[in-house]
Scaffold this active site. Structure first.
Site, PDB file in Angstrom:
ATOM      1  N   ASN A 168       0.867  -1.169   0.000  1.00 53.47           N
ATOM      2  CA  ASN A 168       0.000   0.000   0.000  1.00 53.47           C
ATOM      3  C   ASN A 168       0.910   1.228   0.000  1.00 53.47           C
ATOM      4  O   ASN A 168       1.438   1.626   1.031  1.00 53.47           O
ATOM      5  CB  ASN A 168      -0.876  -0.060   1.262  1.00 53.47           C
ATOM      6  CG  ASN A 168      -1.800   1.125   1.415  1.00 53.47           C
ATOM      7  OD1 ASN A 168      -1.724   2.083   0.626  1.00 53.47           O
ATOM      8  ND2 ASN A 168      -2.659   1.085   2.401  1.00 53.47           N
TER       9      ASN A 168
ATOM     10  N   ARG B 243      -2.589  -1.847  -3.367  1.00 53.18           N
ATOM     11  CA  ARG B 243      -3.687  -0.895  -3.296  1.00 53.18           C
ATOM     12  C   ARG B 243      -3.464   0.094  -4.437  1.00 53.18           C
ATOM     13  O   ARG B 243      -2.394   0.694  -4.546  1.00 53.18           O
ATOM     14  CB  ARG B 243      -3.651  -0.160  -1.966  1.00 53.18           C
ATOM     15  CG  ARG B 243      -4.724   0.883  -1.869  1.00 53.18           C
ATOM     16  CD  ARG B 243      -4.572   1.662  -0.604  1.00 53.18           C
ATOM     17  NE  ARG B 243      -5.651   2.610  -0.453  1.00 53.18           N
ATOM     18  CZ  ARG B 243      -5.658   3.579   0.445  1.00 53.18           C
ATOM     19  NH1 ARG B 243      -4.647   3.703   1.281  1.00 53.18           N
ATOM     20  NH2 ARG B 243      -6.664   4.402   0.527  1.00 53.18           N
TER      21      ARG B 243
ATOM     22  N   HIS C  62     -11.590   5.032  -0.669  1.00 54.24           N
ATOM     23  CA  HIS C  62     -11.595   4.243   0.576  1.00 54.24           C
ATOM     24  C   HIS C  62     -12.335   2.913   0.415  1.00 54.24           C
ATOM     25  O   HIS C  62     -12.830   2.340   1.389  1.00 54.24           O
ATOM     26  CB  HIS C  62     -12.230   5.029   1.751  1.00 54.24           C
ATOM     27  CG  HIS C  62     -11.352   6.116   2.274  1.00 54.24           C
ATOM     28  ND1 HIS C  62     -11.817   7.347   2.663  1.00 54.24           N
ATOM     29  CD2 HIS C  62     -10.011   6.164   2.467  1.00 54.24           C
ATOM     30  CE1 HIS C  62     -10.811   8.099   3.081  1.00 54.24           C
ATOM     31  NE2 HIS C  62      -9.693   7.403   2.955  1.00 54.24           N
TER      32      HIS C  62
ATOM     33  N   ARG D  96      -6.964  18.361   3.599  1.00 56.72           N
ATOM     34  CA  ARG D  96      -7.777  18.613   2.400  1.00 56.72           C
ATOM     35  C   ARG D  96      -9.035  19.380   2.784  1.00 56.72           C
ATOM     36  O   ARG D  96      -9.579  19.186   3.867  1.00 56.72           O
ATOM     37  CB  ARG D  96      -8.198  17.297   1.748  1.00 56.72           C
ATOM     38  CG  ARG D  96      -7.054  16.467   1.239  1.00 56.72           C
ATOM     39  CD  ARG D  96      -7.617  15.214   0.581  1.00 56.72           C
ATOM     40  NE  ARG D  96      -6.594  14.235   0.284  1.00 56.72           N
ATOM     41  CZ  ARG D  96      -6.749  12.924   0.459  1.00 56.72           C
ATOM     42  NH1 ARG D  96      -7.880  12.437   0.932  1.00 56.72           N
ATOM     43  NH2 ARG D  96      -5.779  12.103   0.152  1.00 56.72           N
TER      44      ARG D  96
ATOM     45  N   GLU E 273      -7.104  -2.580   5.600  1.00 57.21           N
ATOM     46  CA  GLU E 273      -7.029  -2.564   4.134  1.00 57.21           C
ATOM     47  C   GLU E 273      -6.054  -3.620   3.617  1.00 57.21           C
ATOM     48  O   GLU E 273      -6.272  -4.224   2.572  1.00 57.21           O
ATOM     49  CB  GLU E 273      -6.623  -1.163   3.658  1.00 57.21           C
ATOM     50  CG  GLU E 273      -7.749  -0.155   3.860  1.00 57.21           C
ATOM     51  CD  GLU E 273      -7.277   1.283   4.008  1.00 57.21           C
ATOM     52  OE1 GLU E 273      -6.308   1.528   4.757  1.00 57.21           O
ATOM     53  OE2 GLU E 273      -7.883   2.163   3.385  1.00 57.21           O
TER      54      GLU E 273
END
Ligand code: ADP
Length: 401
Positions: A12, A92, A179, A239, A379
């Site tokens: 990832n 990922r 996500h 962000r 994940e």
């Protein structure tokens, strides 16, 4: 540790870190090795492995850029005995455009990823370089791309549309959502814990540095807060989340801001960091909010916006039965969860203070209509499962050539 079973390497790659793990592909994949390289390009680059415990400073000559750090990581991984059992790797990949499932890496897929790089210039180039570096050293190793956008391909057209002229839609300018690996994992966990609830009306709140929510019905995403890029939706650590588009022209006219400067400001200098002026980290902000009004406003805005997204998704779903909190803030910050849920009693959301305070798996009251859960998202494990399923790697299954 060496494994008698085939193993899957998961990777990832983020902007300044690369997380990696090696899973034994048993009936339920089990991590034999788990670590990350962090602070890439920021100096003091470290390789930290939690399983088995190892901590190394990445030598200066490797740490300057992503490419040489990847070379260092692959050298290190190849020297581990367990690497000999690795039969496939899963990555990922943040953007997968129309892909709704994980996909084998083929020359065609690689060409496609290069072609769609303009859709995600922040993530795709590094992810592609990781795939290519591994392919160069181990050309026979099967590789799989696991897309963060895939989970949301089930969204209805109305949730994908951006209200701009159609000529852009034809070029793929639409809402994608992100996500997805985390959301897939959370839904698999919910299915295990309460299969009927997984078919019901669910809101998933992945609240980390990057943060988004998803509305799920019949185990499929029907809407999500992020859109064409991960900059949109909810206010995040650095962000902005959703912004008035009129700001672009205003800043261009009055500040002579270029597109690249706008991109940098909205992704790296805004959100909780921009509002507080001190930190992007919710732990820091919670510690200083008593004495610092800007820190308090940053936390207040975050909680207020999550509350609004929950309300709007409950409306989109026509009700709500399960609310799940996940990721760094969602899993570890009772105070934030409490503030988000305060006032949502009209939806049937009622937190049990004691359960919430100890980050219990179920944090709603026994009488609350909505089951509110905290689930530790994973994940990497989702990548390992996806690779094992796609390539049929497991105790009784061989990798297809
Ligand atoms: P990323 O999106 O980078 O994977 P994480 O999921 O690790 O992010 O979440 C990072 C965020 O979680 C940070 O804002 C951090 O402050 C917050 N966090 C982690 N632990 C706690 C805690 N115990 N209390 C409050 N916030 C926490």
């Amino acid at each position: 540790m060496k494994s008698g079973l085939p193993c899957v390497l998961t990777i990832n790659g983020g902007s300044s870190s690369i997380r990696f793990a090696i899973y034994e592909a048993g009936k339920t994949p089990r991590p034999l090795l788990d670590g990350k390289i962090d602070r890439i390009g920021l100096g003091e680059t470290n390789l930290v492995v939690t399983k088995p415990a190892v901590q190394l400073k990445v030598p200066r000559r490797y740490s300057a850029d992503h490419r040489s750090v990847v070379g260092f990581l692959l050298d290190w991984l190849e020297a581990q005995p367990v690497f000999a059992s690795v039969e496939a790797a899963g990555h990922r990949v943040v953007h997968g455009m129309k892909h709704s499932e994980p996909a084998r890496v083929t020359p065609k897929l690689l060409a496609e990823l290069h072609r769609i790089t303009p859709y995600d210039p922040e993530h795709l180039p590094r992810e592609i370089s990781l795939i290519e570096a591994l392919k160069k050293r181990h050309p026979k190793l099967q590789q799989v791309a696991c897309f963060d956008t895939a989970f949301h391909r089930s969204m209805p057209p109305v949730a994908k549309l951006l209200p701009i002229p159609r000529r852009y839609t034809a070029k793929g300018v639409e809402r994608y959502g992100f996500h997805g690996l985390s959301y897939s994992y959370l839904m698999e966990e919910l299915k295990r814990l309460d299969p009927a609830a997984a078919q019901g009306r669910v809101i998933l709140a992945h609240l980390g540095n990057g943060a988004s929510l998803a509305a799920v019905r019949h185990a499929k995403s029907i809407d999500t807060s992020m859109g064409f890029t991960p900059t949109s939706g909810l206010v995040m650590s650095t962000r902005t989340g959703d912004l008035d588009p009129g700001l672009v022209y205003y800043l261009a006219r009055t500040e002579h801001m270029t597109a690249a400067q706008f991109q940098r400001m909205t992704n790296h200098e805004s959100g909780l960091l921009g509002i507080s002026g001190t930190s992007s980290d919710v732990r820091d902000l919670c510690a200083s909010e008593g004495a610092d009004v800007r820190a308090a406003q940053a936390v207040e805005l975050f909680c207020y916006q999550v509350k609004k997204w929950i309300g709007s998704f409950a409306a989109a779903l026509g009700g709500l039965e399960t609310l799940i909190f996940a990721a760094g803030i969602g899993e570890n910050a009772p105070l934030i969860r409490q503030r988000i849920c305060d006032g949502l009693g009209f939806l049937g959301v009622q937190l049990d203070r004691k359960r919430n305070a100890r980050n219990a798996p179920l944090i709603s009251t026994n009488g609350g209509r909505v089951k509110v859960r905290v689930i530790r998202t994973d994940e990497q494990l989702m990548i390992a499962r996806s690779v094992a399923r796609l390539l049929k790697i497991g105790p009784t299954q061989k990798v297809k050539p």
